[in-house]
Design a protein around this motif. Structure first.
Motif, PDB file in Angstrom:
ATOM      1  N   ALA A  50       0.798  -1.222   0.000  1.00  0.00           N
ATOM      2  CA  ALA A  50       0.000   0.000   0.000  1.00  0.00           C
ATOM      3  C   ALA A  50       0.834   1.277   0.000  1.00  0.00           C
ATOM      4  O   ALA A  50       0.285   2.366   0.058  1.00  0.00           O
ATOM      5  CB  ALA A  50      -0.950  -0.010   1.191  1.00  0.00           C
ATOM      6  N   THR A  51       2.158   1.149  -0.059  1.00  0.00           N
ATOM      7  CA  THR A  51       2.997   2.343  -0.159  1.00  0.00           C
ATOM      8  C   THR A  51       3.322   2.590  -1.624  1.00  0.00           C
ATOM      9  O   THR A  51       3.445   1.647  -2.418  1.00  0.00           O
ATOM     10  CB  THR A  51       4.322   2.176   0.610  1.00  0.00           C
ATOM     11  N   ASP A  52       3.459   3.863  -1.980  1.00  0.00           N
ATOM     12  CA  ASP A  52       3.781   4.188  -3.370  1.00  0.00           C
ATOM     13  C   ASP A  52       5.113   3.583  -3.792  1.00  0.00           C
ATOM     14  O   ASP A  52       5.252   3.072  -4.893  1.00  0.00           O
ATOM     15  CB  ASP A  52       3.799   5.701  -3.584  1.00  0.00           C
ATOM     16  N   SER A  53       6.100   3.637  -2.910  1.00  0.00           N
ATOM     17  CA  SER A  53       7.421   3.111  -3.237  1.00  0.00           C
ATOM     18  C   SER A  53       7.513   1.607  -3.057  1.00  0.00           C
ATOM     19  O   SER A  53       8.417   0.976  -3.583  1.00  0.00           O
ATOM     20  CB  SER A  53       8.470   3.765  -2.345  1.00  0.00           C
ATOM     21  N   GLY A  54       6.599   1.040  -2.265  1.00  0.00           N
ATOM     22  CA  GLY A  54       6.676  -0.378  -1.945  1.00  0.00           C
ATOM     23  C   GLY A  54       7.745  -0.672  -0.914  1.00  0.00           C
ATOM     24  O   GLY A  54       8.132  -1.821  -0.737  1.00  0.00           O
ATOM     25  N   ALA A  55       8.226   0.371  -0.203  1.00  0.00           N
ATOM     26  CA  ALA A  55       9.326   0.185   0.741  1.00  0.00           C
ATOM     27  C   ALA A  55       9.113   1.004   2.003  1.00  0.00           C
ATOM     28  O   ALA A  55       8.655   2.142   1.940  1.00  0.00           O
ATOM     29  CB  ALA A  55      10.650   0.588   0.085  1.00  0.00           C
ATOM     30  N   LEU A  56       9.441   0.395   3.140  1.00  0.00           N
ATOM     31  CA  LEU A  56       9.390   1.071   4.434  1.00  0.00           C
ATOM     32  C   LEU A  56      10.502   0.517   5.308  1.00  0.00           C
ATOM     33  O   LEU A  56      10.924  -0.629   5.149  1.00  0.00           O
ATOM     34  CB  LEU A  56       8.041   0.840   5.132  1.00  0.00           C
ATOM     35  N   THR A  57      10.937   1.314   6.267  1.00  0.00           N
ATOM     36  CA  THR A  57      11.895   0.829   7.259  1.00  0.00           C
ATOM     37  C   THR A  57      11.132   0.041   8.321  1.00  0.00           C
ATOM     38  O   THR A  57       9.908   0.114   8.414  1.00  0.00           O
ATOM     39  CB  THR A  57      12.623   2.005   7.945  1.00  0.00           C
ATOM     40  N   ALA A  58      11.874  -0.666   9.149  1.00  0.00           N
ATOM     41  CA  ALA A  58      11.250  -1.414  10.237  1.00  0.00           C
ATOM     42  C   ALA A  58      10.535  -0.455  11.188  1.00  0.00           C
ATOM     43  O   ALA A  58       9.430  -0.741  11.659  1.00  0.00           O
ATOM     44  CB  ALA A  58      12.297  -2.235  10.978  1.00  0.00           C
ATOM     45  N   ALA A  59      11.129   0.699  11.456  1.00  0.00           N
ATOM     46  CA  ALA A  59      10.501   1.670  12.354  1.00  0.00           C
ATOM     47  C   ALA A  59       9.204   2.204  11.746  1.00  0.00           C
ATOM     48  O   ALA A  59       8.208   2.374  12.453  1.00  0.00           O
ATOM     49  CB  ALA A  59      11.464   2.826  12.645  1.00  0.00           C
ATOM     50  N   GLU A  60       9.200   2.466  10.455  1.00  0.00           N
ATOM     51  CA  GLU A  60       7.988   2.949   9.794  1.00  0.00           C
ATOM     52  C   GLU A  60       6.892   1.882   9.811  1.00  0.00           C
ATOM     53  O   GLU A  60       5.720   2.191  10.047  1.00  0.00           O
ATOM     54  CB  GLU A  60       8.294   3.366   8.349  1.00  0.00           C
ATOM     55  N   LEU A  61       7.285   0.640   9.583  1.00  0.00           N
ATOM     56  CA  LEU A  61       6.309  -0.453   9.643  1.00  0.00           C
ATOM     57  C   LEU A  61       5.739  -0.601  11.046  1.00  0.00           C
ATOM     58  O   LEU A  61       4.531  -0.756  11.216  1.00  0.00           O
ATOM     59  CB  LEU A  61       6.954  -1.767   9.188  1.00  0.00           C
ATOM     60  N   ALA A  62       6.604  -0.545  12.047  1.00  0.00           N
ATOM     61  CA  ALA A  62       6.150  -0.682  13.438  1.00  0.00           C
ATOM     62  C   ALA A  62       5.170   0.437  13.789  1.00  0.00           C
ATOM     63  O   ALA A  62       4.137   0.193  14.420  1.00  0.00           O
ATOM     64  CB  ALA A  62       7.345  -0.669  14.389  1.00  0.00           C
ATOM     65  N   GLU A  63       5.472   1.660  13.349  1.00  0.00           N
ATOM     66  CA  GLU A  63       4.581   2.790  13.640  1.00  0.00           C
ATOM     67  C   GLU A  63       3.250   2.635  12.914  1.00  0.00           C
ATOM     68  O   GLU A  63       2.190   2.820  13.513  1.00  0.00           O
ATOM     69  CB  GLU A  63       5.255   4.100  13.226  1.00  0.00           C
ATOM     70  N   LEU A  64       3.297   2.299  11.648  1.00  0.00           N
ATOM     71  CA  LEU A  64       2.070   2.156  10.863  1.00  0.00           C
ATOM     72  C   LEU A  64       1.168   1.056  11.425  1.00  0.00           C
ATOM     73  O   LEU A  64      -0.037   1.232  11.559  1.00  0.00           O
ATOM     74  CB  LEU A  64       2.404   1.851   9.401  1.00  0.00           C
ATOM     75  N   LEU A  65       1.776  -0.074  11.754  1.00  0.00           N
ATOM     76  CA  LEU A  65       1.005  -1.235  12.217  1.00  0.00           C
ATOM     77  C   LEU A  65       0.763  -1.221  13.719  1.00  0.00           C
ATOM     78  O   LEU A  65       0.047  -2.078  14.235  1.00  0.00           O
ATOM     79  CB  LEU A  65       1.718  -2.528  11.807  1.00  0.00           C
ATOM     80  N   GLN A  66       1.389  -0.267  14.417  1.00  0.00           N
ATOM     81  CA  GLN A  66       1.263  -0.138  15.869  1.00  0.00           C
ATOM     82  C   GLN A  66       1.645  -1.442  16.570  1.00  0.00           C
ATOM     83  O   GLN A  66       0.885  -1.997  17.369  1.00  0.00           O
ATOM     84  CB  GLN A  66      -0.148   0.337  16.237  1.00  0.00           C
TER      85      GLN A  66
END
Length: 182
Positions: A50-66
């Motif tokens: 669901a990200t435009d780039s198709g890429a996230l850091t572990a911290a970004e994933l943790a924040e998004l998914l809580q």
């Protein structure tokens, strides 16, 4: 959603509906889990899709998914093992980025093709073991033939998909070119 990064626009920039995005991630992850996948890797996979780039850091994933970074770590390890995501390094950075490839589904299907080959070979071995003229041998041989048929059809299907995908991408390129000139 994570703070805007150099990979993705912020929520307001892209007109994203954060609540709808979270519902999509949870619904799609639940569907993947219902199909036999693990829930947390499915959530991470849906978030990456669901990200435009198709890429996230572990911290970004943790924040998004809580969720905790440890939960993300296990999930991305599982996804990389399945080749549904790859770990990369941001140029000039020490942080890892997890990326889903645009052709992830095609790659997953082709991975199944390798599994079909293994099953077909095992079934042929089983046929020989029980005797090809026995009821069990005929049943095993028919199963092996089913996988041969599936592989033949899958190869032709993937060829048709690549043609269709290339047309879709060419159409997207034309649309983008039209948007830039308007």
């Amino acid at each position: 959603m994570p703070a805007a990064s150099d990979r993705d626009p912020g929520p307001d920039d892209a007109g994203r509906d954060e609540e709808a995005l979270r519902r999509f991630i949870e619904r799609f992850a639940l569907q993947m889990a219902d199909a036999g996948g693990q829930r947390m890797p499915a959530r991470v996979f849906a978030a990456l899709l669901a990200t435009d780039s198709g890429a996230l850091t572990a911290a970004e994933l943790a924040e998004l998914l809580q969720v905790s970074p440890a939960a993300v770590s296990g999930a991305v390890r599982h996804l990389t093992h399945l080749r549904m995501a790859v770990r990369e390094r941001d140029p000039g950075s020490r942080r890892d980025v997890y990326r889903v490839r645009n052709d992830v589904w095609q790659d997953a299907i082709l991975g199944r093709d390798r599994m079909l080959t293994m099953w077909k070979d095992s079934l042929a071995e089983g046929t020989r073991a029980v005797g090809p003229g026995t009821p069990a041998g005929r049943r095993l041989a028919e199963c092996a033939e089913f996988f041969t048929f599936m592989q033949d059809e899958l190869a032709a299907l993937m060829d048709r998909w690549r043609e269709h995908r290339d047309k879709l991408r060419a159409g997207d390129d034309k649309l983008r070119a039209g948007d830039n000139g308007a």
